[in-house]
Every structure is written in C-alpha cells, then in structure tokens.
Write an enzyme that holds these catalytic residues in place. Structure first.
Site, PDB file in Angstrom:
ATOM      1  N   ARG A 115       8.333   0.224  -0.635  1.00  0.00           N
ATOM      2  CA  ARG A 115       7.146   0.746  -0.134  1.00  0.00           C
ATOM      3  C   ARG A 115       7.580   1.439   1.305  1.00  0.00           C
ATOM      4  O   ARG A 115       7.473   0.465   2.282  1.00  0.00           O
ATOM      5  CB  ARG A 115       6.060  -0.104  -0.002  1.00  0.00           C
ATOM      6  CG  ARG A 115       5.193  -0.288  -1.184  1.00  0.00           C
ATOM      7  CD  ARG A 115       4.015  -1.145  -1.279  1.00  0.00           C
ATOM      8  NE  ARG A 115       3.169  -1.284  -2.527  1.00  0.00           N
ATOM      9  CZ  ARG A 115       3.478  -2.226  -3.500  1.00  0.00           C
ATOM     10  NH1 ARG A 115       4.059  -3.412  -3.086  1.00  0.00           N
ATOM     11  NH2 ARG A 115       2.477  -2.388  -4.462  1.00  0.00           N
TER      12      ARG A 115
ATOM     13  N   ASP B   2      -3.162   1.408  -8.876  1.00  0.00           N
ATOM     14  CA  ASP B   2      -3.978   2.870  -8.583  1.00  0.00           C
ATOM     15  C   ASP B   2      -4.444   3.186  -9.896  1.00  0.00           C
ATOM     16  O   ASP B   2      -5.517   3.649 -10.097  1.00  0.00           O
ATOM     17  CB  ASP B   2      -3.065   3.904  -7.877  1.00  0.00           C
ATOM     18  CG  ASP B   2      -3.224   3.481  -6.373  1.00  0.00           C
ATOM     19  OD1 ASP B   2      -4.474   3.239  -5.945  1.00  0.00           O
ATOM     20  OD2 ASP B   2      -2.257   3.692  -5.740  1.00  0.00           O
TER      21      ASP B   2
ATOM     22  N   ARG C  41      -9.943  -0.456  -5.966  1.00  0.00           N
ATOM     23  CA  ARG C  41      -9.055  -1.627  -5.759  1.00  0.00           C
ATOM     24  C   ARG C  41      -9.475  -2.206  -4.677  1.00  0.00           C
ATOM     25  O   ARG C  41      -9.836  -1.415  -3.608  1.00  0.00           O
ATOM     26  CB  ARG C  41      -7.656  -1.260  -5.828  1.00  0.00           C
ATOM     27  CG  ARG C  41      -7.146  -0.423  -4.604  1.00  0.00           C
ATOM     28  CD  ARG C  41      -5.840   0.169  -5.039  1.00  0.00           C
ATOM     29  NE  ARG C  41      -4.649  -0.766  -4.506  1.00  0.00           N
ATOM     30  CZ  ARG C  41      -3.465  -0.467  -4.282  1.00  0.00           C
ATOM     31  NH1 ARG C  41      -3.059   0.683  -4.669  1.00  0.00           N
ATOM     32  NH2 ARG C  41      -2.412  -1.284  -4.240  1.00  0.00           N
TER      33      ARG C  41
ATOM     34  N   CYS D  25       5.379  -0.918 -11.794  1.00  0.00           N
ATOM     35  CA  CYS D  25       5.602  -1.734 -10.737  1.00  0.00           C
ATOM     36  C   CYS D  25       4.297  -1.820 -10.063  1.00  0.00           C
ATOM     37  O   CYS D  25       4.163  -2.466  -9.001  1.00  0.00           O
ATOM     38  CB  CYS D  25       6.453  -0.811  -9.662  1.00  0.00           C
ATOM     39  SG  CYS D  25       5.442   0.740  -9.102  1.00  0.00           S
TER      40      CYS D  25
HETATM   41  C1  PEP Z   1       0.292   0.682  -7.625  1.00  0.00           C
HETATM   42  O1  PEP Z   1      -0.646   1.761  -7.417  1.00  0.00           O
HETATM   43  O2  PEP Z   1       0.301   0.316  -8.820  1.00  0.00           O
HETATM   44  C2  PEP Z   1       1.684   0.742  -6.714  1.00  0.00           C
HETATM   45  C3  PEP Z   1       2.465   0.015  -7.224  1.00  0.00           C
HETATM   46  O3  PEP Z   1       1.459   1.337  -5.421  1.00  0.00           O
HETATM   47  P1  PEP Z   1       0.628   0.638  -4.398  1.00  0.00           P
HETATM   48  O4  PEP Z   1       0.136  -0.556  -4.642  1.00  0.00           O
HETATM   49  O5  PEP Z   1       1.611   0.803  -3.035  1.00  0.00           O
HETATM   50  O6  PEP Z   1      -0.431   1.667  -4.214  1.00  0.00           O
HETATM   51 MG    MG Z   2      -0.271   3.223  -5.807  1.00  0.00          MG
END
Ligand code: PEP
Ligand code: MG
Length: 839
Positions: free
Chosen positions: A576, A732, A742, A778
């Site tokens: 990230r 997301d 979220r 991920c």
């Molecule tokens: C996700 O959205 O699952 C992700 C890994 O990205 P982030 O949590 O950084 O938005």
């Molecule tokens: Mg994300």
C-alpha cells in the site's frame, strides 16, 4: 511594528463571507489580512479543508490567525485544515474561535487592526454578542449580558449518602439517546418532580447531568449500546428511577415516529444463555474479528474515573516534578501506541495519537496546572482541575465533532491522573485471577493498540466492525476477538466466565464446565497447529493434492516489509504505497519513491513485490491535491480515477516502480479499476515511464489490476488480454457488492465477504482468468481459514495477508484437498447467505 493578527472567514457561502468581510472592512479600514475560505469548487455551498488551510497560510503574518466559522461542518473542516498544516509552529499560531461569524468578524477586525494580540482578538470576538444581548435585554435587567457556559451540574453526592439509588439501562435506540427520546425522559422526570435526578453515560464515563435539563442530558452522548446510569435520592427516588427504566425498556416510546425503525427493547441477557454463533443474517450475533480462543472472566473496559485525593499539595517543587514526570510517562505511552498504529495501520491512523500528544503539550492546560501547583495545589488536583476546565469548554460547544474532543481531553487527563495517583486501568491491572476478557461497546484504535495479549485473554465488542481499524489492530496484536455481540453483553456481570472463538465468531456466556473443557481442547489443538505453522513458515504452501498456492504479505510501511520477510512470505502481494504520500505537504519525488520501493525489495531479498499505485481519494484527501468535496467519497475520485486525474503523479510513481523493476521482480497493480479504458490509460502511462527510463521493458515486470468493483469482476474477461494477474480486494469488493460501507458498524453484519454474492464475483473472475492469468486475493478475507479454503476451491492461487497471518494461512493451504474444496466452493455459490456458507 508587529504585524496585525490575521483573520480567516470560513463559511458555507462565498456570498455570505464576502458580505461579512465587506462589513468588517467598513468598520476596520486598513491593511488587515482577512482571508476567505467559503463555498466549494463548483460554486455550491460547503466548506473545504484544503482551501481553509490555504487561507490560514495566506493570513498568517507571524502574529497568529483567528479563524471564524459559520455552522456545523465549517468547524469540522477548520479542524481538519489545522491537521493539514505541516508546520507545527504555524498550527500553534492558529485559534479557532467559536464566535458568531458576522458579529465576531466585525469586532475581531476592529481589535486586530487596533493591534490586539491573538488571544485578545479571539476574546473580543467571543464576546461579540454582548452588545446585542444588552440591547435586547434592556427591558429585562435580570437577563444575562454575556453568553456563559451553563453551570456545571452539581457534583454527585459523596458515596456516604446511603439513600442514593443508582440503576442503569442500555440504550437500544439505533440513533442513541437523541433529542426526541431525551426530551421524553426529561419531561417524565420533571413530571415526577425528580429535581435531584441525574444521569451519566457509564460507558464513556461522562460527567453527571441533571435529568431535568434537556441541554445537559443530550451532552452525555449516549449512543446505541451505551450504558446510562440513573441516580436519585430521597423518598421518591425508586419511583422516578423505575419510571425512567420503564421508559427505556419501551424504547422511549419511539414507535410513533413515522418511518422510524421499530425500536428494540433494552435487552437483558440471561447469565447462562449462549450468544448464538453465526447465523444469516446475524441480528446482533457476534462476528469473527480476530482469530484465537479466549476463556476468562468478563471485565468491562470502563475504567472507573480516578478519585483525586483531597489533600493539600506537598512541596511545590516536588509536586511540579511529579506532574512533569507523569506527563512525560503518558506521552511515552501514547508515542508507543502511535508507533504500533503507524506500523500496523499507516501514518493517517497514527495521527489520532498525535492529537492526544498535542493535548499533553497544550500550554492552555499545562500552564494552568503548573500555576496551580506553584500556588500550593497537589499535582493531581491541579491537573484534574485544569483538564476538567478544558473538557467543559469543549462540552459547551454545540458541534458534535468538538464535543468528541472533550472525550479526548478526559481520556488523556485520566491517563495522567492514573499515573499520578497510581491507579491502574482495566488494561494495566493484571488482577489476581486469569487474564480477563475485555467487554466494551466499541474500542478506539488507541485502546486496541495498547492491549497486551499477555494481560488480556480476548475482547468482545457490543458493536464494532471487522474491517474497522481497531479490529485490524486486534488481529495484528494477536488478541482473539468477536464483535457485533449486541448491547446485552454490556449488562453481563463483571467476573462472569466468557468463552469466545474469534475465528468462528462464537461467544458463550457462563458456559457449562463441559463446554469450557471443549473450548480448552480446541485452544490446545490451535496452539499445536500454530507451533507447526511457525516451524514450516518459510516452506512453500502446497495442497494435499499437490497444487501450489502462493502466500504473500500485505505491506503498509517499511517495517511491514521486514516483518513479511521474517514471517516466511513467498512474496509481497500488496504494497500500500499510500504510506509515502500521506501526512506531508508535497508528494514524494521519483528518487524518494524509488528509494522506498527499493527498501521493500531489499527486505524481501529478491522475492516478488507487488507495488500498488496510489489508492487515496475523497476519503483520504492529500493536502497537495486540490480535490472537490464529495458527497460519497467511496464512490468518487479514488484509486485509479484519481491517478488518471493527476497524470504527473501517476507518471512519477510508475517511473520509480520501473526503475526498481529493472533490478528485482516487480508487479505493478492498479487499484479501483472499473473500466477497461481506465486500465488502458494507466498502461499507456506505464509504457511512457518505461520509455522515459530508456532501458526497455524490465524482463520480470508484471501488470495487474485490483478487482474491487463488481463491474470489473463481472467483465473480467475483457481485462484478461491486458493483465498478467488479478488481485481481488475483498474489503472493497464486499462493500460495493453489498452496499455496506466498510468500517460502518451499523452494517458490519451485512458486509460479509462470505456472502454468496461476493463469492460469485470471485468465481466469475477465476473463470474468466483461466490458466493464463493468476488470481490473487489480498483483502482481509484471505486470512480467514474458511474463506481461504473456499477461495482456493474457486481457483484463487495466491493469498496475500498481514504478515502475522502468513504461517497460519500456509498451514490452511496444506490441509486443503483441492477436489473437496472445489465441491464445497460450488455449494457455497448456491447458498442463501454467509451462515449457510460457513455451515
Ligand atoms: C481491499 O480493498 O480488499 C484491499 C486490499 O485494498 P484496501 O484495503 O487497501 O482498500
Ligand atoms: Mg481496496
């Protein structure tokens, strides 16, 4: 001559601000720096923190700036603007003034142009209504001439007063004890002539408020799940208290409101009733939040307020030393929390700790306490008085955001007092028995970061969300936790045995001995598995029938990269890169980015690193990107959309990535892609970066997208010709698929990545990807053992998780038999909901 104090006018309306400035300049002609930050970019009504920060900078002559604001979010935006100011000295020179905008600006302008200093200007502005009040009250000499905060409610009677009755109820209303139910409560108490009846929010430890004052009752900030104490004394005490509890049990008669949701009665949990394990949907049932089994006595995470000893201060020099030492100790504790948050969550989240540190450094509070000590008060009394005064000032402000700052002041004040008086809080006091299971309505990230797994067996939250930062921190710290257990858990008596399984989302209250034994067996088996997992952490993860599954780590800071390598990660599946961009005044240049990405690569010793391009936007604004305010930031200019709107930013980032990719295997990943055109545009910028570097395409460079938008999942086939891999961001993807934001605890039970709707999208991606394109996950779901098996069954061949979860996920992979997993995954797709999937 000292330059005059600058003024900034923050208003929702540019026209209003301009007119107010015109009026002020009329009264105070001359070269007074008055800057306006009003309206939003498209000419509409609103306020913009970035514009306010700019206006503050322009108004600052070195003598300080007084900011006047109109209503509501203007205050919030101004607060945010302060955080955006990079220079702490400049920030210290700014004073946000709660004066009425027009009257305040006029008198402030007159004072500033007359050479008044910042404090005088602000004081003038704050008293700006005096004139008007005096005029209107001319016929009523008894009316007050100044706007003063309401007097503090009477202190609660000393515990010695035996006739005092204190009982409590838990607020079950979805919007808490808001104005209408509070008004009913006040009317009832008045009707019963309960003049001495008082309320306080026992969950937050709020001060007592007279139950006959609507203004005061609403200030206790009782949200859903909070426990409110009702205290009364005298002959009719029991009658009044019973009537209030009855009203609470009837949901404050809220059913009459048209369109309002049916209120839930205040629930009572029988001591031996098991809280049900996961069901679909899970109304109030617990959610898995952090894996592990915990068994221990319940301890409410509501530290009792410290009682300041009623004794004269000792030698002032000694007391001064004690005060300074306590402040320094607490500052050290807060810095530790900040470091943990920065490591586990990133710099933006760490910033909340900075706010607490600032309070310890606030001259307004600290100097007052020092002066009181010098005048003979004890260190604890002086600190208690100074912070109580500061908190009451915040309390008196109507803006809920500022009211929340009062809670911050109290939390820090209590931390220092505990150090001074030597009272441990629920976290510090190991007690005599086994480590407790902490129970709270919710947990701040600061509190979660401070938890020591050696002293706390587990955590149960009445509310909360599995993707909230506190939950991420609990996982990172290895504290088993379930959340969303419902407000009834708060009423369970302290000391009652609780047993929880944080992976399964199971919570038992006062379980039978047989059940406890079964939980202990489960815990022992888990401990054995963990040991084996750790021993085999750097070996590849291969299913029983020989299918390789890569297990990578998600990295959000350079320290994470070291942890990922130590945890045995096969690769870094997600960097990230936001950590480089947040919390600074200008974007990092290509060289700085290159150095940071090289740092991650070096830590991984030649293993592949997946560098995600910047994924920020309306929900995480950057001071150096002029972004319009968005009504719905999660659906706005985020991720790749933002990158293509600022092509130079993307170009620089990709150039830095290309440079690193010439020396180590790099995957470039674009976030939040919704359309093929977005990907093609980003790929063109990548091609340009490769050409700019002039060394040809790095041989091991791979390019992929995050699949986080349902549309991208459904048309994955259209992306296949243009990518080497897909990485599904289930955090997301889940929020967009289920329309459940979220981190919003109110919809946490809906936002379940094991919902068959989400799994079908994962399936669609895997089927479109075929053999050519690797599918990774991920999001947080990859670390859930059950989800991991299903994902492998659907065709996912890379799981990227937080470093501490790497070994465990590898072990899960080793236990999978692909044929069985495929069958279970197929069944999950046709399930009716996540409970059936888990079943
Ligand atoms: C996700 O959205 O699952 C992700 C890994 O990205 P982030 O949590 O950084 O938005
Ligand atoms: Mg994300």
């Amino acid at each position: 001559m000292t330059p005059p104090v600058g003024l900034v006018v923050v208003s929702h309306s540019a026209a209003l601000a301009a007119a107010a400035v015109e009026l002020a300049r009329e009264m105070a002609p001359g070269e007074l720096p008055i800057e306006v930050a009003a309206g939003v970019a498209d000419g509409g009504l609103g306020t913009d923190a970035v514009a306010i920060a700019g206006a503050i900078g322009a108004a600052d002559t070195g003598s300080g700036v007084v900011v006047l604001m109109d209503l509501g979010s203007a205050v919030l935006s101004a607060e945010l603007a302060l955080e955006l100011l990079d220079d702490p000295d400049a920030r210290d020179r700014v004073l946000l003034c709660p004066a009425p905008l027009v009257e305040g600006l006029v008198v402030a302008a007159v004072a500033a142009s007359g050479g008044a200093d910042r404090a005088e200007v602000a004081a003038e502005a704050a008293g700006a209504l005096d004139g008007k009040l005096a005029q209107l009250a001319a016929d009523e000499p008894a009316a007050p001439l100044t706007v003063a905060p309401e007097p503090e409610p009477e202190a609660p009677p000393a515990p010695a007063e035996q006739s005092e009755i204190v009982e409590s109820f838990t607020v079950a209303l979805p919007h808490g004890l808001h104005a209408r139910p509070a008004a009913r409560l006040v009317a009832l108490v008045r009707e019963l002539d309960g003049s001495g009846v008082r309320l306080r929010n026992a969950t937050t430890g709020s001060p007592w408020a007279p139950a006959t004052s609507l203004a005061r009752v609403t200030t206790i900030g009782a949200l859903r799940g909070h426990r409110v104490e009702v205290a009364a004394s005298g002959e009719r005490a029991q009658v009044v208290v019973d009537a209030v509890l009855d009203l609470a049990a009837r949901g404050f008669d809220e059913t009459a409101a048209p369109g309002a949701a049916t209120p839930e009665p205040a629930p009572r949990l029988p001591a031996s009733r098991p809280v049900p394990a996961v069901e679909s949907p899970r109304p109030g049932g617990p959610l898995p939040a952090s894996p592990g089994i915990a068994i221990g006595p319940k301890r409410a995470d509501v530290p009792a307020p410290v009682v300041v000893p009623d004794e004269p201060g000792g030698d002032p020099a000694t007391e001064q030393g004690r005060l300074e030492a306590a402040i320094a100790t607490v500052a050290g504790e807060i810095r530790d929390g900040r470091d943990t948050a920065a490591r586990e969550l990133g710099p933006a989240e760490a910033a909340i700790f900075d706010a607490h540190l600032l309070l310890l450094d606030d001259p307004d509070v600290v100097d007052e306490a020092r002066a009181a000590v010098a005048a003979g008060a004890s260190a604890s009394q002086a600190w208690s008085d100074a912070t109580a005064r500061a908190a009451a000032e915040f309390d008196a402000l109507p803006d809920p955001y500022l009211a929340a700052r009062a809670a911050d002041v109290r939390a820090v004040a209590q931390q220092v007092l505990r150090t001074l008086v030597g009272v441990p809080d629920a976290l510090d006091d190991p007690g005599d028995g086994p480590p407790p299971v902490l129970v709270a309505a919710d947990l701040t990230p600061a509190r979660a970061a401070a938890l020591d797994p050696a002293r706390v067996a587990g955590v149960v939250l009445a509310g909360g969300s599995p993707t909230a930062h506190s939950a991420i921190l609990l996982r990172a710290r290895g504290v088993p936790a379930v959340l969303g257990a419902g407000p009834a858990i708060l009423d369970v008596k302290d000391g009652t045995l609780l047993a929880l399984d944080g992976a399964a989302g199971e919570l038992l209250v006062d379980p039978e001995p047989d059940t406890v034994a079964a939980f202990r067996d489960r815990a022992a088996a888990q401990a054995e598995r963990e040991l084996e997992a750790r021993e085999r952490s750097s070996a590849p993860a291969v299913t029983r029938d020989g299918v390789d599954v890569l297990v990578g780590a998600n990295v959000g800071s350079p320290a994470d990269a070291t942890a990922a390598a130590a945890a045995g990660a096969d690769l870094v599946g997600l960097v990230r890169t936001e950590f480089l961009f947040l919390d600074r005044a200008a974007a990092p240049d290509v060289d700085e980015q290159e150095a940071a990405y090289r740092g991650v690569a070096t830590a991984l010793g030649g293993k592949r690193i997946t560098l995600r391009t910047l994924d920020v936007g309306g929900d995480k604004p950057l001071p150096y990107l002029p972004l319009p305010a968005e009504a719905n930031a999660f659906l706005g200019l985020r991720g790749i959309r933002l990158a293509t709107a600022f092509p130079e930013l993307l170009a620089d980032q990709l150039l830095a990535m290309v440079r690193v990719a010439h020396d180590t295997p790099v995957s470039v990943m674009f976030p939040m892609v919704a359309t093929v055109d977005e990907l093609l545009a980003a790929r063109r910028v990548l091609d340009e970066a490769i050409a700019r570097e002039g060394r040809g395409t790095p041989p091991e460079l791979q390019v992929g997208i995050m699949v986080e938008v349902p549309a991208a999942a459904l048309k994955a086939a259209a992306f296949v010709p243009h990518v080497d891999f897909f990485s599904i961001g289930t955090n997301d993807l889940t929020q967009y698929t289920l329309a459940a934001e979220r981190g919003n605890p109110a919809v946490a039970t809906v936002a379940d990545p094991l919902d068959p709707g989400v799994l079908r999208l994962v399936d669609a991606v895997c089927r479109a990807a075929g053999e050519q394109v690797l599918v990774a996950v991920c999001g947080e779901a990859a670390a859930d053992p059950l989800a991991a098996q299903l994902l492998i069954g659907l065709g996912v061949r890379e799981l990227s998780v937080a470093a501490p979860a790497v070994a465990g996920v590898k072990q899960v992979v080793r236990e999978v038999e692909l044929a069985g997993a495929v069958g279970r995954a197929a069944a999950a797709l046709t399930a009716s909901g996540p409970a059936e999937v888990r079943g």
